[in-house]
Design an enzyme around this catalytic site. Sequence first.
Site, short mmCIF file in Angstrom:
data_model
loop_
_atom_site.label_atom_id
_atom_site.label_comp_id
_atom_site.label_asym_id
_atom_site.label_seq_id
_atom_site.Cartn_x
_atom_site.Cartn_y
_atom_site.Cartn_z
N GLU A 110 52.09 15.14 46.91
CA GLU A 110 52.43 13.90 46.20
C GLU A 110 53.93 13.63 46.34
O GLU A 110 54.32 12.50 46.64
CB GLU A 110 52.01 13.97 44.73
CG GLU A 110 52.17 12.62 44.04
CD GLU A 110 51.60 12.56 42.64
OE1 GLU A 110 50.76 13.40 42.28
OE2 GLU A 110 52.02 11.66 41.88
N ARG A 129 51.35 14.52 30.59
CA ARG A 129 49.88 14.47 30.69
C ARG A 129 49.27 15.66 29.94
O ARG A 129 48.21 15.52 29.33
CB ARG A 129 49.41 14.42 32.14
CG ARG A 129 47.92 14.19 32.29
CD ARG A 129 47.51 13.80 33.71
NE ARG A 129 47.68 12.39 33.97
CZ ARG A 129 46.75 11.45 33.73
NH1 ARG A 129 45.57 11.78 33.24
NH2 ARG A 129 46.99 10.19 33.99
N ARG A 180 45.98 18.69 40.93
CA ARG A 180 44.70 18.19 40.38
C ARG A 180 44.56 18.39 38.87
O ARG A 180 44.37 19.50 38.40
CB ARG A 180 43.55 18.88 41.11
CG ARG A 180 42.26 18.08 41.13
CD ARG A 180 41.26 18.75 42.01
NE ARG A 180 40.16 17.85 42.36
CZ ARG A 180 39.25 18.13 43.29
NH1 ARG A 180 39.32 19.26 43.96
NH2 ARG A 180 38.29 17.28 43.56
N GLU A 211 40.05 14.11 39.72
CA GLU A 211 40.57 15.25 38.97
C GLU A 211 39.69 15.74 37.82
O GLU A 211 39.60 16.95 37.58
CB GLU A 211 41.95 14.91 38.40
CG GLU A 211 43.00 14.64 39.45
CD GLU A 211 44.22 13.95 38.85
OE1 GLU A 211 44.14 12.74 38.55
OE2 GLU A 211 45.23 14.63 38.66
N1 MTE Z 1 39.53 16.11 47.14
C1 MTE Z 1 39.78 16.64 48.35
N2 MTE Z 1 38.75 16.91 49.17
N3 MTE Z 1 41.05 16.92 48.75
C2 MTE Z 1 42.13 16.68 47.94
O1 MTE Z 1 43.28 16.93 48.33
N4 MTE Z 1 42.90 15.84 45.74
C3 MTE Z 1 42.54 15.62 44.34
C4 MTE Z 1 41.28 14.76 44.24
N5 MTE Z 1 40.26 15.25 45.10
C5 MTE Z 1 41.88 16.12 46.64
C6 MTE Z 1 40.54 15.83 46.29
C7 MTE Z 1 43.59 14.98 43.57
S1 MTE Z 1 44.83 15.94 42.95
C8 MTE Z 1 43.57 13.65 43.26
S2 MTE Z 1 44.73 12.96 42.26
C9 MTE Z 1 42.55 12.76 43.82
O2 MTE Z 1 41.62 13.45 44.65
C10 MTE Z 1 43.27 11.67 44.62
O3 MTE Z 1 42.38 10.82 45.23
P1 MTE Z 1 41.67 9.60 44.46
O4 MTE Z 1 42.71 8.89 43.69
O5 MTE Z 1 41.08 8.84 45.57
O6 MTE Z 1 40.63 10.23 43.58
MO1 MOS Z 2 46.59 14.43 41.99
S1 MOS Z 2 47.46 16.01 41.02
O1 MOS Z 2 47.21 13.26 40.82
O2 MOS Z 2 47.63 14.27 43.33
#
Ligand code: MTE
Ligand code: MOS
Length: 774
Positions: A233, A311, A343, A715
Site C-alpha cells: 500500500e 482502525r 489485511r 479484509e
Molecule cells: N486477496 C488476494 N488474493 N491478494 C491480496 O493481496 N489483499 C487484501 C484483500 N484480499 C489481497 C486479497 C487486502 S489487504 C485488501 S485491502 C483487499 O483485498 C483489497 O482489494 P479490494 O479493495 O478489491 O477488496
Molecule cells: Mo488492505 S490492509 O487495506 O491493503
Amino acid sequence: MKQVGVARSHESARAHVTGSAKYVDDLWPSLTGTVHLWPVTVPHAHAKILGLDSERALSSKGVLTVLTGADVPGINDVGPTRRDEPLFPSEVCFHGQAVAWVVAETEAEARSAAALVVVNVEPLPAILSIREALSAQSFHTATERIASGDVEAALARAELRLDGQLEINGQEHFYLETQAALAVLDESEGVFVHSSTQHPAETQEIVARVLGVPRHAVVVQCLRMGGAFGGKEVQANAWAALAALAAKKLRRPARVRLTRQQDLRLTGKRHPFLARFRVGFTRGGKLQALDIELFSDGGWCLDLSAPVLFRAMFHVDNCYAIEHLRVSGQVCRTHNVSHTAFRGFGGPQGMLVIEEVLDRVARTLQVPPHLLREGNFYRRGDCAHYGQEIRDADRIGRIWSELKASSQFGARWREIERYNAENRHDKRGLAITPVKFGISFTTAFFNQAGALVMLYRDGSVQVNHGGTEMGQGLHTKIAQIAADALGVTFDAIRIMPTRTDKVPNTSASAASASTDLNGAAVVSACNTLQRRLAAIAALHFQTAAENIQFDAGHVYPAGQPARAVAFAEIVDRAYLARVPLFSSGYYRTPNLHFDRAKGKGKPFHYYAYGAAVCEVGVSGFTGQYALRRVDILHDVGDSLSPLIDRGQVEGGFIQGVGWLTTEELVWSSDGALLTSGASTYKLPTLGECPPELRVALLARAAEPGVVFGSKAVGEPPLMLAISVREALRAAVAAFGPSGHVVELATPATPEAVFWAIEAARQKQGELRQSSAAQ
Ligand code: MTE
Ligand code: MOS
C-alpha cells in the site's frame, strides 16, 4: 444474460496456474541495457553512519555506480504521510536497513560489489519492543482517544471488575511476488515505472518527489501484483523511486527486485500491539464499562501507523454494545522495520482485545462464552463509541442464529462436553465469534474513484479504473459490473493495466473498498455511454431513448427482442454520427465525516458482517492441535461474483488462522529478524486447513447505496479466524477447573498451547490440594 452475480473464475486464473501471468520482474526480460540494483545493508538496529567507502565496489566488474543520498535531485524522503523516511538514511534505524544501492550490469555483479562497500558506523542503543518504547517514552504520535459515557464512574460502580493485558503478535505479508520495480526513461526525460504497487498514484507522487520532477513526468503502471495484503500500500514506493533514480542517472532501464530474505528483512509487517484493559460487568454478564489502552509498534518511521491504530480503536467494540467505552491509542517508535497496512488494518488487533475480554469475563462468570457474546450484541438503534448508528444491527443476530443452526452448534457443544469429560489427555474446543467491520477509508478523501471507459467501433470495450489487481478478483468484478452496466457480454470487456496516465490521483486499492469505489465510477462512465448510444438506437428503432434495452450485446426496443441489432452496430452508427465513444466516470462515498478531536462521526459507509464456528482438537501431551471443522456465514451483500467472494472468505480466514496460530516472527536480541524464510516462518498450508471448511454467503443481503447491492469482502473474513483462537482456548480451559481464566499467547503455537494447558492443569492441581486440605 446478466453478468453480475454469476460465479466466475478469476479473470487470470488460468494464467496464474499455467505461469503465463506476468509480474513486474517478468516484464521485458530482454530489454537492452537494463541495469540491476542491490542494497548495501548495515547489521545494526541503530547506528550513526560515519562514512561510506565505495571505492572497491566501484572498481569491481560490471559496477556502474553506487547510489547514495548525493544522487537524489529532489527530496531524499519516501514517507507517505510524514517526511520521516529517508531513502538514503544518515542514521541506521533498523537492523539490516539499506543505506546505499549498488547498480551494475547484472544482478550478480551488483550483489558481489555490495559486499565491498564499507560503511563506518557508530552503534547506538536501540529500542526493540513496545515495552522498551514505553519505558523510554518513545512515540510517533500523541495519545488519541475515543470515548462514550463515563468510564471511570461506571467502572467504580460496576458489580464485578477484571483487569488484564494482551500482547498481540505481528504478521508477515508473505505475498508470493516480492517487492519489485522496473523503470524506463522516455525520450522527453519522463520515467515510466512498472511497479508492484497497490497505489500507483502515490508511487508516482513519491518517484516525482525523489527525482524532483513534476508528476506529469512520471507514469506508473501496475499490471497485477502477486499478492499484496497491504504490504504494497505504501511500501512499494521506495523500490520504484530507486529504480527511477538509477534509470535517470545512468539513462538506462533499471530493475529492483528484492529476494525473499531482503523483502522479509526490509519491509514492515502487521503491527504488534500491547493492550491493557479494565472491564466492569454485571453478575448477569452484561458488559457495563470498558477501558482499553492500545500501544502499537510503529517501527522506525510513521508509515500508515496512525490510521492503522485508529482502525484498531474503531473496532474494539466489534459487535457489542458497551455503554461506557473508552479507548486510547499511541504509536510507539522503535528500531524495528516500519510496520504497515496488513489485511484488516488494525481492525483485527482491536477486535482481538474485546474477544479476549469477553472470554475472560465468561470464564470468570462460568457461563458459555457464546451466551455472553450474544447477550451483549448491539441492537437496532445503538451507536458505536464513535457515534455511528449501527443501522442494521439486526444482521448480527440473524447471522449468529442462522450459523448456529446450520453448524448444529448446540448439539456439538453438548457432544464436546461429553467428550471432554471422558478424555483426560485429549480435549476439544468449540467456539463461535462474530465480525463487524467498517467499510470506508477512515481518511475521508480517499473515498473517491475514477474510471475511463472506451468503446471501439467493433463494440469491444476497454475499461480503465483506479484500482489494482492483487489476486483479490477486483478486475473480474469490475468486468462483470461493466458488462451489465453497458449491456454487453463479459468477453466484450477488457480491463486495462492500472496506469496513472489513464485515471489520475487515484486512491490505494485498500480498505476492501476498491470494488465499491471503482465499480461505482465505472458504472457512472458506462451510464454516460449508454445514454449516448440509446439516443442513436432510438433513431434507428424509431422509438424513445428510454425504451431502448441493452442486453448482453444486443440492443432492442423494450419488449421486442426479435428486432435486436448487435451492440457493435449501434456503436458504429454512433461513431458515424460523431458521438464520443469514451467517457470518464467518478464516484465519491456520500455522508462520511469524523471529528478527530471529539472522536465522533460517521467514518463508515456501512458494515460488513460475518461469523464463524470452529472446532479444534488439542493434545494434552504436546499442545499439538488440529482444526476439525469450520463453518462460516459471511455477509457480502448481494454477491457480485460468488466464486471470487468465496475465495476471499476462505483466503482471508486461513490468513487469519496463520496470524493467530502458526506465524511467529522471531527477532534476535540485537534486532535481526531470525525468521527470514519460509523454513523458519510457519505459514498455514493445506495441512492447517480444516478437513471441513463450510463457507456460506448470507442470502437476501442486498446493501442499499453500494454498487449492485454488494458489500466489500477483502479484509473482514480475516477476523473470522478469532473463532480458532477461542476454540483453542475452550479446549485448554477443559484441562483446568471451571471458572479459571485462560491466558493464551499469540500466536497460539502448539508450544504456547502446551504451556497454557500446563497452567490450567496446575490450577486444577491447586484446587484438588486445597479441597483435600479442607
Ligand atoms: N486477496 C488476494 N488474493 N491478494 C491480496 O493481496 N489483499 C487484501 C484483500 N484480499 C489481497 C486479497 C487486502 S489487504 C485488501 S485491502 C483487499 O483485498 C483489497 O482489494 P479490494 O479493495 O478489491 O477488496
Ligand atoms: Mo488492505 S490492509 O487495506 O491493503
